[in-house]
Design a protein around this motif. Structure first.
Motif, PDB file in Angstrom:
ATOM      1  N   TYR A  24     -38.096  10.662  34.498  1.00  0.00           N
ATOM      2  CA  TYR A  24     -38.687   9.507  33.826  1.00  0.00           C
ATOM      3  C   TYR A  24     -39.291   9.896  32.487  1.00  0.00           C
ATOM      4  CZ  TYR A  24     -38.155   7.033  38.258  1.00  0.00           C
ATOM      5  OH  TYR A  24     -37.648   6.461  39.395  1.00  0.00           O
ATOM      6  N   ALA A  25     -39.920  11.060  32.420  1.00  0.00           N
ATOM      7  CA  ALA A  25     -40.503  11.528  31.155  1.00  0.00           C
ATOM      8  C   ALA A  25     -39.412  11.769  30.120  1.00  0.00           C
ATOM      9  CB  ALA A  25     -41.305  12.798  31.388  1.00  0.00           C
ATOM     10  N   PHE A  26     -38.292  12.390  30.551  1.00  0.00           N
ATOM     11  CA  PHE A  26     -37.208  12.619  29.605  1.00  0.00           C
ATOM     12  C   PHE A  26     -36.572  11.308  29.178  1.00  0.00           C
ATOM     13  CE2 PHE A  26     -32.809  13.372  28.457  1.00  0.00           C
ATOM     14  CZ  PHE A  26     -32.999  14.235  27.394  1.00  0.00           C
ATOM     15  N   ARG A  27     -36.407  10.374  30.096  1.00  0.00           N
ATOM     16  CA  ARG A  27     -35.840   9.066  29.729  1.00  0.00           C
ATOM     17  C   ARG A  27     -36.718   8.353  28.714  1.00  0.00           C
ATOM     18  NH1 ARG A  27     -33.799   6.457  35.440  1.00  0.00           N
ATOM     19  NH2 ARG A  27     -31.910   7.705  35.635  1.00  0.00           N
ATOM     20  N   GLU A  28     -38.020   8.429  28.895  1.00  0.00           N
ATOM     21  CA  GLU A  28     -38.931   7.795  27.947  1.00  0.00           C
ATOM     22  C   GLU A  28     -38.824   8.468  26.578  1.00  0.00           C
ATOM     23  OE1 GLU A  28     -41.339   5.094  26.385  1.00  0.00           O
ATOM     24  OE2 GLU A  28     -40.529   5.021  28.420  1.00  0.00           O
ATOM     25  N   GLU A  29     -38.708   9.782  26.574  1.00  0.00           N
ATOM     26  CA  GLU A  29     -38.537  10.509  25.318  1.00  0.00           C
ATOM     27  C   GLU A  29     -37.228  10.104  24.626  1.00  0.00           C
ATOM     28  OE1 GLU A  29     -38.302  15.147  23.827  1.00  0.00           O
ATOM     29  OE2 GLU A  29     -38.913  14.709  25.873  1.00  0.00           O
ATOM     30  N   ALA A  30     -36.169   9.934  25.401  1.00  0.00           N
ATOM     31  CA  ALA A  30     -34.881   9.517  24.842  1.00  0.00           C
ATOM     32  C   ALA A  30     -34.969   8.095  24.293  1.00  0.00           C
ATOM     33  CB  ALA A  30     -33.787   9.612  25.894  1.00  0.00           C
ATOM     34  N   PRO A  51     -25.182   8.689   4.867  1.00  0.00           N
ATOM     35  CA  PRO A  51     -25.623   9.475   6.023  1.00  0.00           C
ATOM     36  C   PRO A  51     -25.399   8.713   7.327  1.00  0.00           C
ATOM     37  CG  PRO A  51     -27.503   8.685   4.768  1.00  0.00           C
ATOM     38  CD  PRO A  51     -26.289   8.325   3.991  1.00  0.00           C
ATOM     39  N   LYS A  52     -24.925   9.427   8.319  1.00  0.00           N
ATOM     40  CA  LYS A  52     -24.724   8.848   9.650  1.00  0.00           C
ATOM     41  C   LYS A  52     -25.695   9.537  10.594  1.00  0.00           C
ATOM     42  CE  LYS A  52     -19.848   7.812   9.109  1.00  0.00           C
ATOM     43  NZ  LYS A  52     -18.505   8.035   9.626  1.00  0.00           N
ATOM     44  N   LEU A  53     -26.480   8.759  11.242  1.00  0.00           N
ATOM     45  CA  LEU A  53     -27.412   9.303  12.221  1.00  0.00           C
ATOM     46  C   LEU A  53     -26.751   9.179  13.584  1.00  0.00           C
ATOM     47  CD1 LEU A  53     -30.740   7.729  10.895  1.00  0.00           C
ATOM     48  CD2 LEU A  53     -29.639   9.847  10.214  1.00  0.00           C
ATOM     49  N   GLU A  54     -26.021  10.204  13.951  1.00  0.00           N
ATOM     50  CA  GLU A  54     -25.239  10.161  15.184  1.00  0.00           C
ATOM     51  C   GLU A  54     -26.123  10.396  16.405  1.00  0.00           C
ATOM     52  OE1 GLU A  54     -22.017  12.862  14.799  1.00  0.00           O
ATOM     53  OE2 GLU A  54     -21.167  11.808  13.081  1.00  0.00           O
ATOM     54  N   VAL A  55     -25.804   9.678  17.457  1.00  0.00           N
ATOM     55  CA  VAL A  55     -26.517   9.826  18.722  1.00  0.00           C
ATOM     56  C   VAL A  55     -26.020  11.100  19.405  1.00  0.00           C
ATOM     57  CG1 VAL A  55     -26.934   8.750  20.962  1.00  0.00           C
ATOM     58  CG2 VAL A  55     -26.709   7.320  18.937  1.00  0.00           C
ATOM     59  N   PRO A  56     -26.914  11.906  19.968  1.00  0.00           N
ATOM     60  CA  PRO A  56     -26.471  13.127  20.657  1.00  0.00           C
ATOM     61  C   PRO A  56     -25.540  12.795  21.822  1.00  0.00           C
ATOM     62  CG  PRO A  56     -28.866  13.089  20.443  1.00  0.00           C
ATOM     63  CD  PRO A  56     -28.361  11.772  19.974  1.00  0.00           C
ATOM     64  N   MET A  57     -24.669  13.742  22.153  1.00  0.00           N
ATOM     65  CA  MET A  57     -23.681  13.541  23.210  1.00  0.00           C
ATOM     66  C   MET A  57     -24.322  13.186  24.551  1.00  0.00           C
ATOM     67  SD  MET A  57     -20.563  13.701  22.263  1.00  0.00           S
ATOM     68  CE  MET A  57     -19.729  13.984  23.801  1.00  0.00           C
ATOM     69  N   MET A  58     -25.474  13.764  24.831  1.00  0.00           N
ATOM     70  CA  MET A  58     -26.102  13.526  26.125  1.00  0.00           C
ATOM     71  C   MET A  58     -26.576  12.087  26.290  1.00  0.00           C
ATOM     72  SD  MET A  58     -29.509  15.554  25.360  1.00  0.00           S
ATOM     73  CE  MET A  58     -30.217  15.340  23.751  1.00  0.00           C
ATOM     74  N   LEU A  59     -26.764  11.357  25.178  1.00  0.00           N
ATOM     75  CA  LEU A  59     -27.215   9.972  25.255  1.00  0.00           C
ATOM     76  C   LEU A  59     -26.079   8.978  25.090  1.00  0.00           C
ATOM     77  CD1 LEU A  59     -30.522  10.154  23.198  1.00  0.00           C
ATOM     78  CD2 LEU A  59     -30.213  10.325  25.667  1.00  0.00           C
ATOM     79  N   GLN A  60     -24.882   9.475  24.821  1.00  0.00           N
ATOM     80  CA  GLN A  60     -23.740   8.574  24.685  1.00  0.00           C
ATOM     81  C   GLN A  60     -23.177   8.229  26.052  1.00  0.00           C
ATOM     82  OE1 GLN A  60     -20.864  10.323  22.065  1.00  0.00           O
ATOM     83  NE2 GLN A  60     -22.287  10.405  20.348  1.00  0.00           N
ATOM     84  N   ARG A  61     -22.568   7.085  26.115  1.00  0.00           N
ATOM     85  CA  ARG A  61     -21.947   6.642  27.353  1.00  0.00           C
ATOM     86  C   ARG A  61     -20.715   7.490  27.634  1.00  0.00           C
ATOM     87  NH1 ARG A  61     -17.976   3.271  29.037  1.00  0.00           N
ATOM     88  NH2 ARG A  61     -18.370   2.138  30.946  1.00  0.00           N
ATOM     89  N   ASP A  62     -20.497   7.828  28.886  1.00  0.00           N
ATOM     90  CA  ASP A  62     -19.333   8.611  29.283  1.00  0.00           C
ATOM     91  C   ASP A  62     -18.097   7.714  29.253  1.00  0.00           C
ATOM     92  OD1 ASP A  62     -17.574  10.446  30.278  1.00  0.00           O
ATOM     93  OD2 ASP A  62     -18.364  10.411  32.325  1.00  0.00           O
TER      94      ASP A  62
END
Length: 173
Positions: free
Chosen positions: A98-104, A143-154
Motif C-alpha cells: 500500500y505504501a508503494f502504491r501510494e508513492e506510485a 520532452p517526453k515524460l515516460e512512465v516507468p515500465m513497472m507502472l505500465q499496463r501489461d
C-alpha cells in the motif's frame, strides 16, 4: 558485393542514430535551430531552461521510484524465503504494498503536473515566435515524460488466461 552493402547499411544506421534530431531542452542548439533574435533569446532561454529543469526533476523522481520498487521487490522475495522460519505475517507485506502504491500514485500525479507545466511553457514560447519559427519548433523533439515500465499496463495480461499459451495458462510446461 554483399559485404559492401552491409557496410553501407551499418554506416547509414550509425549516422541516423547519431543525428537523432535536436531536443528542445538543449538551449544553445535549439535557439540556433529556431534562429532567435536577441530579444527573443532573453525571454525564451529562461523558459527553455525551466523545461529542462522540469525534465531533470522528473528523471530524478523516476529513478528514485525505480530504486524504491527494487527495494520493495527484494524485501518481498527475502520474506518469501524466510516466512517459515520467523513466522511470517502478511500484514507487513500488505502495508509495504500500500505504501508503494501510494508513492506510485503520487508520482503519476506529479507527472501530470509536470506535463501541464511544460504545455503551458511551450504555449508561452509559441506566442513569442514568428510563423517560420513555429514550424521549426514543431520539428524539434519535445520532452517526453515516460512512465516507468513497472507502472505500465501489461499488454499480455489477457494471454495469461489462455490454456497452453507460452505466456501463461495452466499447462505451460
Amino acid at each position: 558485393m554483399g559485404n559492401i552493402r552491409t557496410l553501407l547499411v551499418l554506416i547509414l544506421c550509425g549516422f541516423l542514430q547519431a543525428c537523432g534530431g535536436l531536443k528542445l531542452v538543449d538551449v544553445s542548439k535549439s535557439s540556433k535551430a529556431l534562429q532567435l533574435t536577441p530579444a527573443q533569446q532573453q525571454t525564451i532561454h529562461p523558459k527553455l531552461e525551466l523545461i529542462r529543469d522540469i525534465v531533470e526533476d522528473y528523471d530524478f523522481e523516476k529513478e528514485q521510484l525505480e530504486t524504491d520498487y527494487q527495494v520493495y521487490r527484494a524485501g518481498i522475495t527475502q520474506r518469501a524465503y524466510s516466512r517459515y522460519e520467523d513466522r511470517f505475517t502478511d500484514t507487513r507485506s500488505r502495508r509495504e504494498l500500500y505504501a508503494f502504491r501510494e508513492e506510485a500514485r503520487k508520482f503519476i500525479r506529479q507527472r501530470d503536473i509536470f506535463l501541464k507545466e511544460i504545455k503551458e511553457i511551450i504555449e508561452e514560447i509559441l506566442a513569442e515566435l514568428t510563423p517560420d519559427q513555429r514550424v521549426k519548433l514543431a520539428e524539434l523533439k519535445l520532452p517526453k515524460l515516460e512512465v516507468p515500465m513497472m507502472l505500465q499496463r501489461d499488454p499480455y495480461s489477457e494471454l495469461r488466461y489462455i490454456r497452453n499459451h507460452p505466456l501463461g495458462g495452466i499447462d505451460v510446461f
